[in-house]
Write a protein that holds these residues in place. Structure first.
Motif, PDB file in Angstrom:
ATOM      1  N   VAL A  88       0.818  -1.216   0.000  1.00 27.24           N
ATOM      2  CA  VAL A  88       0.000   0.000   0.000  1.00 27.24           C
ATOM      3  C   VAL A  88       0.853   1.268   0.000  1.00 27.24           C
ATOM      4  CG1 VAL A  88      -1.706   1.322   1.309  1.00 27.24           C
ATOM      5  CG2 VAL A  88      -1.982  -1.157   1.046  1.00 27.24           C
ATOM      6  N   PRO A  89       1.877   1.387   0.870  1.00 27.85           N
ATOM      7  CA  PRO A  89       2.675   2.615   0.867  1.00 27.85           C
ATOM      8  C   PRO A  89       3.446   2.859  -0.429  1.00 27.85           C
ATOM      9  CG  PRO A  89       2.984   1.416   2.928  1.00 27.85           C
ATOM     10  CD  PRO A  89       2.253   0.507   1.995  1.00 27.85           C
ATOM     11  N   THR A  90       3.586   1.838  -1.280  1.00 28.73           N
ATOM     12  CA  THR A  90       4.295   2.068  -2.540  1.00 28.73           C
ATOM     13  C   THR A  90       3.577   3.102  -3.399  1.00 28.73           C
ATOM     14  OG1 THR A  90       3.153   0.255  -3.708  1.00 28.73           O
ATOM     15  CG2 THR A  90       5.189  -0.295  -2.529  1.00 28.73           C
ATOM     16  N   LEU A  91       2.282   3.284  -3.181  1.00 31.76           N
ATOM     17  CA  LEU A  91       1.534   4.267  -3.958  1.00 31.76           C
ATOM     18  C   LEU A  91       2.068   5.670  -3.723  1.00 31.76           C
ATOM     19  CD1 LEU A  91      -0.809   5.074  -5.791  1.00 31.76           C
ATOM     20  CD2 LEU A  91      -2.274   5.159  -3.757  1.00 31.76           C
ATOM     21  N   PHE A  92       2.066   6.106  -2.468  1.00 33.01           N
ATOM     22  CA  PHE A  92       2.510   7.481  -2.217  1.00 33.01           C
ATOM     23  C   PHE A  92       4.033   7.599  -2.304  1.00 33.01           C
ATOM     24  CE2 PHE A  92       2.683   5.766   2.111  1.00 33.01           C
ATOM     25  CZ  PHE A  92       3.876   6.291   2.581  1.00 33.01           C
ATOM     26  N   LEU A  93       4.762   6.532  -1.973  1.00 38.45           N
ATOM     27  CA  LEU A  93       6.215   6.589  -2.105  1.00 38.45           C
ATOM     28  C   LEU A  93       6.606   6.784  -3.565  1.00 38.45           C
ATOM     29  CD1 LEU A  93       7.282   3.735   0.355  1.00 38.45           C
ATOM     30  CD2 LEU A  93       7.626   6.198   0.659  1.00 38.45           C
ATOM     31  N   SER A  94       5.855   6.162  -4.460  1.00 40.59           N
ATOM     32  CA  SER A  94       6.161   6.279  -5.886  1.00 40.59           C
ATOM     33  C   SER A  94       5.901   7.682  -6.402  1.00 40.59           C
ATOM     34  CB  SER A  94       5.332   5.260  -6.681  1.00 40.59           C
ATOM     35  OG  SER A  94       5.718   3.944  -6.383  1.00 40.59           O
ATOM     36  N   TYR A  95       4.729   8.237  -6.110  1.00 43.05           N
ATOM     37  CA  TYR A  95       4.467   9.557  -6.683  1.00 43.05           C
ATOM     38  C   TYR A  95       5.251  10.651  -5.974  1.00 43.05           C
ATOM     39  CZ  TYR A  95       0.550  10.602  -3.324  1.00 43.05           C
ATOM     40  OH  TYR A  95      -0.245  10.845  -2.220  1.00 43.05           O
ATOM     41  N   SER A  96       5.623  10.425  -4.708  1.00 44.66           N
ATOM     42  CA  SER A  96       6.518  11.378  -4.050  1.00 44.66           C
ATOM     43  C   SER A  96       7.910  11.311  -4.657  1.00 44.66           C
ATOM     44  CB  SER A  96       6.592  11.075  -2.550  1.00 44.66           C
ATOM     45  OG  SER A  96       5.346  11.262  -1.924  1.00 44.66           O
ATOM     46  N   LEU A  97       8.354  10.110  -5.001  1.00 43.32           N
ATOM     47  CA  LEU A  97       9.655   9.938  -5.641  1.00 43.32           C
ATOM     48  C   LEU A  97       9.657  10.567  -7.030  1.00 43.32           C
ATOM     49  CD1 LEU A  97      12.473   8.682  -5.390  1.00 43.32           C
ATOM     50  CD2 LEU A  97      11.517   6.531  -6.243  1.00 43.32           C
ATOM     51  N   ILE A  98       8.567  10.370  -7.766  1.00 40.50           N
ATOM     52  CA  ILE A  98       8.441  11.004  -9.079  1.00 40.50           C
ATOM     53  C   ILE A  98       8.551  12.514  -8.938  1.00 40.50           C
ATOM     54  CG2 ILE A  98       6.799  11.522 -10.941  1.00 40.50           C
ATOM     55  CD1 ILE A  98       5.805   8.625 -10.705  1.00 40.50           C
ATOM     56  N   ARG A  99       7.893  13.062  -7.940  1.00 41.03           N
ATOM     57  CA  ARG A  99       7.928  14.505  -7.696  1.00 41.03           C
ATOM     58  C   ARG A  99       9.363  15.006  -7.497  1.00 41.03           C
ATOM     59  NH1 ARG A  99       9.400  18.628  -6.427  1.00 41.03           N
ATOM     60  NH2 ARG A  99       8.403  20.415  -5.455  1.00 41.03           N
ATOM     61  N   ASP A 100      10.206  14.190  -6.880  1.00 43.95           N
ATOM     62  CA  ASP A 100      11.564  14.617  -6.546  1.00 43.95           C
ATOM     63  C   ASP A 100      12.568  14.425  -7.671  1.00 43.95           C
ATOM     64  OD1 ASP A 100      10.557  15.251  -4.089  1.00 43.95           O
ATOM     65  OD2 ASP A 100      11.677  13.749  -2.968  1.00 43.95           O
ATOM     66  N   VAL A 101      12.406  13.393  -8.496  1.00 44.55           N
ATOM     67  CA  VAL A 101      13.474  13.048  -9.436  1.00 44.55           C
ATOM     68  C   VAL A 101      13.098  13.165 -10.910  1.00 44.55           C
ATOM     69  CG1 VAL A 101      14.510  11.506  -7.725  1.00 44.55           C
ATOM     70  CG2 VAL A 101      12.943  10.554  -9.434  1.00 44.55           C
ATOM     71  N   PHE A 102      11.819  13.332 -11.218  1.00 46.01           N
ATOM     72  CA  PHE A 102      11.426  13.489 -12.619  1.00 46.01           C
ATOM     73  C   PHE A 102      11.505  14.959 -13.021  1.00 46.01           C
ATOM     74  CE2 PHE A 102       9.004   9.661 -14.386  1.00 46.01           C
ATOM     75  CZ  PHE A 102       9.744   8.758 -13.628  1.00 46.01           C
ATOM     76  N   PRO A 103      11.688  15.253 -14.317  1.00 41.32           N
ATOM     77  CA  PRO A 103      11.653  16.649 -14.777  1.00 41.32           C
ATOM     78  C   PRO A 103      10.333  17.309 -14.390  1.00 41.32           C
ATOM     79  CG  PRO A 103      12.483  15.216 -16.514  1.00 41.32           C
ATOM     80  CD  PRO A 103      11.983  14.318 -15.424  1.00 41.32           C
ATOM     81  N   ALA A 104      10.405  18.567 -13.992  1.00 44.47           N
ATOM     82  CA  ALA A 104       9.210  19.257 -13.498  1.00 44.47           C
ATOM     83  C   ALA A 104       8.066  19.232 -14.506  1.00 44.47           C
ATOM     84  CB  ALA A 104       9.561  20.703 -13.148  1.00 44.47           C
ATOM     85  N   SER A 105       8.410  19.331 -15.798  1.00 45.50           N
ATOM     86  CA  SER A 105       7.367  19.369 -16.823  1.00 45.50           C
ATOM     87  C   SER A 105       6.668  18.024 -17.000  1.00 45.50           C
ATOM     88  CB  SER A 105       7.969  19.799 -18.162  1.00 45.50           C
ATOM     89  OG  SER A 105       8.953  18.862 -18.589  1.00 45.50           O
ATOM     90  N   LYS A 106       7.250  16.960 -16.455  1.00 47.76           N
ATOM     91  CA  LYS A 106       6.684  15.624 -16.618  1.00 47.76           C
ATOM     92  C   LYS A 106       5.973  15.117 -15.365  1.00 47.76           C
ATOM     93  CE  LYS A 106       8.816  15.613 -20.579  1.00 47.76           C
ATOM     94  NZ  LYS A 106       8.055  15.955 -21.810  1.00 47.76           N
ATOM     95  N   VAL A 107       6.023  15.879 -14.282  1.00 52.73           N
ATOM     96  CA  VAL A 107       5.532  15.377 -12.996  1.00 52.73           C
ATOM     97  C   VAL A 107       4.033  15.124 -13.004  1.00 52.73           C
ATOM     98  CG1 VAL A 107       5.174  15.966 -10.567  1.00 52.73           C
ATOM     99  CG2 VAL A 107       7.403  16.346 -11.625  1.00 52.73           C
ATOM    100  N   ALA A 108       3.229  16.130 -13.378  1.00 51.93           N
ATOM    101  CA  ALA A 108       1.769  15.988 -13.303  1.00 51.93           C
ATOM    102  C   ALA A 108       1.280  14.832 -14.155  1.00 51.93           C
ATOM    103  CB  ALA A 108       1.098  17.292 -13.728  1.00 51.93           C
TER     104      ALA A 108
END
Length: 494
Positions: free
Chosen positions: A123-143
């Protein structure tokens, strides 16, 4: 206090899609689809598992997973902000793999539930994943990436009902847990290789006392509700669990106001965007739990029993009923991702809850026609997809980077608590309206099925009201700084 990032800050990275980034996103999507699919698989297998172990407490296969998810989410969210989101994500995948393995070989129902409880670390992989995306993906690709990741791309979810049916009909219920073991064992290393670790860190302490109080309190209430129909609602055992659980939950709330760094910082929930999104998120996932649990029970019931519902389908045939949920969930999520800059996510949550309520209500009052039930399942799935994708976009935009996982963990707790409680309540309703028992298997009245779906509609209305009350402008909240607009969400309409 937050620790400054040691690398390019989140949201500051520029660039487009690279093969590594695409593989990272795809592997994350597959893991998060497995979270949804695992719930769907177990829901579909619930009649077979309950029959094998001769139990009427099948709801605990769902509740145990979500209870662990609810308690571990805030704890792992804080640990993720302290030590790294990728590290905690991989830890969760390892524990979930052990849980699936335990369920696959379970000799008793108690061991099966224990395995499902360990599976709750998925279950926690859900928010851990999108929080990780927020930190390491290009800003234009986050949403876009968050929307696609949290609602899926149909890579597993559309095929999963057919795969589930094939596995159950040919290899038995244990095969679905072996499937989960294999998928996580393959995807975990891919994520480790392709996904960077977040540079954001937060100095904090872990509130173990809060975790114990919250977990024990929730467990007590759920045991009381689950066994109330069989023990009697006024029996000493039922009251002991209900009152004892409630007392522990009150103690947890008091502890959270006294401890310097609590498991759940209640100040976060006082922020309008976070508090209301937490309610809406819990309602969305609660609706998902109710619908995906009731649908297979209804469709697989033999029509010859004359209960005014049931088509007598096997697990493979049931895929025709559940596949539309996955397909339209994907469509809803893609729609949110493509329109993230034009349509506020709160409006998507409003629309999603309205659509889910419609799906519930239609199914509650018209479930004798196969084509109509399939259509209603698709309607429900579309609303669910809108909500799934929109919720994390609001959280990402509402919270400072160093509190992303911590806050997302609080929301994830709601996403686990509500769907953990609702199946127990639904089973309490069902077990109070048993029409007949055939070879040790309980079958429920048509009225009970109607009540179950209507309960889901009520929960969707709660989510709708919370979404309507969300503020028009998304601002970034921090316990340390003044609100600001998240650069990854600059341009999101008010």
């Amino acid at each position: 206090m937050p620790v400054p990032p040691t690398a390019a800050g989140p949201g500051d990275k520029s660039g487009g899609w690279t093969p590594r980034l695409v593989l990272s996103l795809v592997s994350i999507i597959l893991i998060l689809e497995l979270l949804t699919v695992s719930y769907l698989m177990v829901s579909t297998a619930l009649p077979s598992i309950s029959q094998h172990y001769k139990t009427t407490q099948g709801a605990w296969l769902l509740t145990a997973m979500l209870l662990v998810g609810a308690v571990s989410a805030p704890l792992l969210g804080k640990l993720a902000d302290m030590y790294g989101k990728r590290k905690m994500l991989l830890t969760c995948l390892s524990l979930a793999t052990i849980g699936s393995l335990l369920s696959a070989i379970a000799p008793s129902f108690a061991v099966m539930v224990t395995g499902r409880a360990l599976g709750g670390f998925l279950v926690p992989t859900l928010f851990l994943s999108y929080s990780l995306i927020r930190d390491v993906f290009p800003a234009s690709k986050v949403a876009f990436s968050v929307s696609i990741a949290t609602s899926g791309m149909g890579l597993i979810s559309i095929a999963a009902p057919f795969l589930t049916g094939w596995l159950l009909d040919n290899w038995g219920f244990r095969s679905i847990f072996w499937f989960m073991v294999i998928v996580v064992a393959v995807l975990g290393p891919i994520i480790a290789i392709t996904t960077e670790e977040s540079p954001v860190r937060l100095r904090s302490r872990v509130d173990l006392i809060g975790a114990v109080l919250l977990g024990a309190g929730l467990a007590g209430v759920l045991v009381g509700v689950s066994n109330g129909p069989s023990w009697g609602w006024t029996s000493s055992g039922t009251l002991l669990y209900l009152i004892g659980g409630a007392v522990l939950l009150v103690a947890w709330v008091i502890s959270a106001t006294l401890v310097r760094e609590p498991l759940v910082d209640l100040r976060l929930l006082r922020h309008r965007s976070i508090g209301l999104t937490t309610i809406a998120a819990g309602a969305t996932y609660g609706c998902s739990a109710v619908y995906t649990m009731l649908l297979p029970m209804m469709a697989m019931t033999p029509a010859m029993l004359g209960l005014h519902y049931g088509f007598g389908v096997n697990a493979e045939q049931f895929a025709l009923y559940s596949a539309p949920i996955g397909a339209f969930t994907m469509i809803g999520g893609v729609l949110v991702g493509l329109t993230a800059k034009q349509i506020p996510p709160r409006l998507m949550i409003v629309a999603g809850n309205i659509i889910m309520a419609i799906g519930f209500t239609l199914t509650a009052f018209s479930h004798t026609s196969k084509p109509l039930v399939i259509l209603f399942a698709g309607i429900f799935g579309f609303g669910m997809g809108l909500c799934y994708a929109a919720v994390p976009n609001i959280i990402i935009a509402s919270v400072a980077p160093q509190y992303q996982a911590t806050t997302a963990g609080v929301v994830a707790a709601s996403q686990s608590v509500v769907p953990g409680i609702l199946p127990v309540i639904v089973f309490a309703i069902l077990n109070s309206n048993i029409a007949m028992v055939v070879q040790g298997n309980a079958f429920y009245t048509d009225h009970a099925m109607t009540l179950g779906f209507l309960l889901g509609a009520v929960v969707a209305v709660v989510g709708f009201l919370a979404a309507v009350a969300l503020p028009r402008r998304i601002t970034q909240f921090s316990l340390d700084t003044e609100p600001a607009v998240d650069p990854a969400y600059a341009g999101v309409p008010a």
